[in-house]
Design a protein around this motif. Structure first.
Motif, PDB file in Angstrom:
ATOM      1  N   GLY A 242     -11.182   2.140   5.954  1.00 10.37           N
ATOM      2  CA  GLY A 242     -11.306   0.873   6.665  1.00 10.37           C
ATOM      3  C   GLY A 242     -10.451   0.772   7.903  1.00 10.37           C
ATOM      4  N   PHE A 243     -10.511   1.816   8.754  1.00 10.66           N
ATOM      5  CA  PHE A 243      -9.741   1.847  10.009  1.00 10.66           C
ATOM      6  C   PHE A 243      -8.242   1.797   9.736  1.00 10.66           C
ATOM      7  CE2 PHE A 243     -13.718  -0.617  10.769  1.00 10.66           C
ATOM      8  CZ  PHE A 243     -14.436   0.408  11.360  1.00 10.66           C
ATOM      9  N   GLY A 244      -7.838   2.268   8.559  1.00  5.47           N
ATOM     10  CA  GLY A 244      -6.427   2.315   8.187  1.00  5.47           C
ATOM     11  C   GLY A 244      -5.998   1.211   7.237  1.00  5.47           C
ATOM     12  N   SER A 245      -6.822   0.199   7.043  1.00  5.19           N
ATOM     13  CA  SER A 245      -6.437  -0.922   6.168  1.00  5.19           C
ATOM     14  C   SER A 245      -6.256  -0.495   4.715  1.00  5.19           C
ATOM     15  CB  SER A 245      -7.460  -2.050   6.259  1.00  5.19           C
ATOM     16  OG  SER A 245      -8.739  -1.622   5.824  1.00  5.19           O
ATOM     17  N   GLY A 246      -6.938   0.566   4.300  1.00  8.83           N
ATOM     18  CA  GLY A 246      -6.802   1.065   2.936  1.00  8.83           C
ATOM     19  C   GLY A 246      -5.477   1.754   2.666  1.00  8.83           C
ATOM     20  N   LEU A 247      -4.672   1.937   3.698  1.00  7.78           N
ATOM     21  CA  LEU A 247      -3.343   2.530   3.524  1.00  7.78           C
ATOM     22  C   LEU A 247      -2.310   1.516   3.030  1.00  7.78           C
ATOM     23  CD1 LEU A 247      -3.171   4.783   6.716  1.00  7.78           C
ATOM     24  CD2 LEU A 247      -3.267   5.565   4.333  1.00  7.78           C
ATOM     25  N   ALA A 248      -2.693   0.251   2.904  1.00  3.88           N
ATOM     26  CA  ALA A 248      -1.754  -0.766   2.428  1.00  3.88           C
ATOM     27  C   ALA A 248      -1.156  -0.314   1.102  1.00  3.88           C
ATOM     28  CB  ALA A 248      -2.463  -2.108   2.258  1.00  3.88           C
ATOM     29  N   PRO A 249       0.174  -0.434   0.944  1.00  9.82           N
ATOM     30  CA  PRO A 249       0.818   0.073  -0.271  1.00  9.82           C
ATOM     31  C   PRO A 249       0.471  -0.719  -1.535  1.00  9.82           C
ATOM     32  CG  PRO A 249       2.417  -1.030   1.142  1.00  9.82           C
ATOM     33  CD  PRO A 249       1.130  -0.973   1.902  1.00  9.82           C
ATOM     34  N   VAL A 250       0.055  -1.956  -1.372  1.00  4.57           N
ATOM     35  CA  VAL A 250      -0.399  -2.766  -2.507  1.00  4.57           C
ATOM     36  C   VAL A 250      -1.729  -3.405  -2.131  1.00  4.57           C
ATOM     37  CG1 VAL A 250       1.912  -3.275  -3.417  1.00  4.57           C
ATOM     38  CG2 VAL A 250       0.886  -4.804  -1.747  1.00  4.57           C
ATOM     39  N   ALA A 251      -2.590  -3.597  -3.127  1.00  5.27           N
ATOM     40  CA  ALA A 251      -3.872  -4.287  -2.955  1.00  5.27           C
ATOM     41  C   ALA A 251      -4.686  -3.778  -1.765  1.00  5.27           C
ATOM     42  CB  ALA A 251      -3.638  -5.794  -2.863  1.00  5.27           C
ATOM     43  N   PRO A 252      -4.923  -2.456  -1.674  1.00  8.32           N
ATOM     44  CA  PRO A 252      -5.677  -1.960  -0.524  1.00  8.32           C
ATOM     45  C   PRO A 252      -7.085  -2.553  -0.436  1.00  8.32           C
ATOM     46  CG  PRO A 252      -5.407  -0.234  -2.175  1.00  8.32           C
ATOM     47  CD  PRO A 252      -4.538  -1.380  -2.591  1.00  8.32           C
ATOM     48  N   GLY A 253      -7.708  -2.861  -1.568  1.00  8.03           N
ATOM     49  CA  GLY A 253      -9.034  -3.481  -1.532  1.00  8.03           C
ATOM     50  C   GLY A 253      -9.007  -4.853  -0.885  1.00  8.03           C
ATOM     51  N   THR A 254      -7.959  -5.600  -1.154  1.00  9.09           N
ATOM     52  CA  THR A 254      -7.807  -6.922  -0.537  1.00  9.09           C
ATOM     53  C   THR A 254      -7.554  -6.776   0.961  1.00  9.09           C
ATOM     54  OG1 THR A 254      -7.012  -7.882  -2.598  1.00  9.09           O
ATOM     55  CG2 THR A 254      -6.440  -9.055  -0.555  1.00  9.09           C
ATOM     56  N   PHE A 255      -6.693  -5.825   1.342  1.00 10.52           N
ATOM     57  CA  PHE A 255      -6.443  -5.598   2.763  1.00 10.52           C
ATOM     58  C   PHE A 255      -7.692  -5.071   3.465  1.00 10.52           C
ATOM     59  CE2 PHE A 255      -2.077  -6.093   1.466  1.00 10.52           C
ATOM     60  CZ  PHE A 255      -1.509  -6.729   2.558  1.00 10.52           C
ATOM     61  N   GLY A 256      -8.465  -4.247   2.758  1.00 12.50           N
ATOM     62  CA  GLY A 256      -9.734  -3.773   3.319  1.00 12.50           C
ATOM     63  C   GLY A 256     -10.709  -4.914   3.552  1.00 12.50           C
ATOM     64  N   THR A 257     -10.751  -5.848   2.613  1.00 14.13           N
ATOM     65  CA  THR A 257     -11.633  -7.001   2.776  1.00 14.13           C
ATOM     66  C   THR A 257     -11.158  -7.877   3.934  1.00 14.13           C
ATOM     67  OG1 THR A 257     -12.065  -6.927   0.385  1.00 14.13           O
ATOM     68  CG2 THR A 257     -12.783  -8.890   1.568  1.00 14.13           C
ATOM     69  N   ILE A 258      -9.852  -8.044   4.063  1.00  9.45           N
ATOM     70  CA  ILE A 258      -9.311  -8.811   5.203  1.00  9.45           C
ATOM     71  C   ILE A 258      -9.730  -8.142   6.522  1.00  9.45           C
ATOM     72  CG2 ILE A 258      -7.179  -9.431   6.422  1.00  9.45           C
ATOM     73  CD1 ILE A 258      -5.922  -9.866   3.576  1.00  9.45           C
ATOM     74  N   ALA A 259      -9.637  -6.821   6.560  1.00  8.71           N
ATOM     75  CA  ALA A 259     -10.022  -6.091   7.776  1.00  8.71           C
ATOM     76  C   ALA A 259     -11.512  -6.239   8.073  1.00  8.71           C
ATOM     77  CB  ALA A 259      -9.653  -4.614   7.642  1.00  8.71           C
ATOM     78  N   ALA A 260     -12.309  -6.539   7.055  1.00  6.36           N
ATOM     79  CA  ALA A 260     -13.756  -6.696   7.233  1.00  6.36           C
ATOM     80  C   ALA A 260     -14.138  -8.076   7.769  1.00  6.36           C
ATOM     81  CB  ALA A 260     -14.472  -6.442   5.908  1.00  6.36           C
ATOM     82  N   ILE A 261     -13.211  -9.024   7.766  1.00  9.15           N
ATOM     83  CA  ILE A 261     -13.536 -10.393   8.200  1.00  9.15           C
ATOM     84  C   ILE A 261     -14.108 -10.434   9.623  1.00  9.15           C
ATOM     85  CG2 ILE A 261     -12.579 -12.685   8.714  1.00  9.15           C
ATOM     86  CD1 ILE A 261     -10.790 -12.318   6.199  1.00  9.15           C
ATOM     87  N   PRO A 262     -13.508  -9.763  10.605  1.00 15.40           N
ATOM     88  CA  PRO A 262     -14.109  -9.810  11.956  1.00 15.40           C
ATOM     89  C   PRO A 262     -15.539  -9.245  11.986  1.00 15.40           C
ATOM     90  CG  PRO A 262     -11.870  -8.971  12.075  1.00 15.40           C
ATOM     91  CD  PRO A 262     -12.221  -9.053  10.618  1.00 15.40           C
TER      92      PRO A 262
END
Length: 164
Positions: free
Chosen positions: A22-42
Motif C-alpha cells: 500500500g505505497f508503504g502504509s503496510g510497514l506500520a509497526p502496529v495495525a498495518p491493515g488499519t493503516f492500509g485502509t487509511i491510505a486507501a481513503i484518498p
C-alpha cells in the motif's frame, strides 16, 4: 526471505512490494491493515467522485491487479498473506464505498464497517481466509468484508442519513 519483518528498503525498491504494501502504509509497526485502509481513503474518495461505471471498472482493475500483486509479493516473501500486504484492504475499502457520495460520513462509516468485518471475520470471511490460498485468497476475504461493509453502509444511509 521468510522473516515477518520486512525492511522499508525491500518495499520501496520493489514495485510489487511497493504496491502490495500500500505505497508503504503496510510497514506500520502496529495495525498495518488499519493503516492500509487509511491510505486507501484518498483513492476511495476519488472513486466515489467518478460515475458508477467508471468506479466499477477501476475497482475491477484494482481487484484483478491485486490478485497478481498480492500473490507475487507473498511468493517473493515466502509468507502467505504477510500482515504488511494491504492492497487487499485498498480493494475492500473501495468496494465498501462503491456508489456512495464522497461525504465524510460515508468515508468514515465505510472505514469503520470495513475494519470491523475485516478484523472479526464473520462467516464466510473466516472460512475464505483459512481455505483459499494464493493471491485470490489474500484478496477474497477483504473483498467479502468490503461487500458486507457496503451492505451495512447502505442500511446506515437508509436508516440514518436519509432521515436528515
Amino acid at each position: 526471505m521468510s522473516s515477518m519483518k520486512i525492511s522499508a528498503k525491500t518495499v520501496f525498491t520493489d514495485p510489487i512490494h511497493f504496491l502490495a504494501f500500500g505505497f508503504g502504509s503496510g510497514l506500520a509497526p502496529v495495525a498495518p491493515g488499519t493503516f492500509g485502509t487509511i491510505a486507501a481513503i484518498p483513492l476511495a474518495y476519488l472513486i466515489a467522485s467518478l460515475s458508477l461505471l467508471s468506479a466499477l471498472l477501476l475497482v475491477l482493475v484494482t481487484v484483478i491487479a491485486g490478485i497478481y500483486i498480492c500473490h507475487q509479493s507473498s511468493r517473493k516473501l515466502n509468507v502467505h498473506d504477510h500482515p504488511g500486504i494491504v492492497w487487499d484492504e485498498f480493494a475492500g475499502y473501495m468496494i465498501a464505498m462503491l456508489g456512495f457520495a464522497p461525504e465524510w460520513w460515508n468515508l468514515l462509516f465505510a472505514f469503520i464497517f470495513f475494519r470491523i468485518f475485516d478484523i472479526f471475520k464473520p462467516w464466510p470471511i473466516k472460512w475464505v481466509d483459512k481455505h483459499v490460498s494464493g493471491g485470490l485468497g489474500i484478496m477474497l476475504d477483504d473483498l467479502i468484508a468490503g461487500v458486507f461493509a457496503w451492505i451495512t453502509l447502505y442500511g446506515f444511509n437508509l436508516l440514518w442519513v436519509m432521515k436528515w
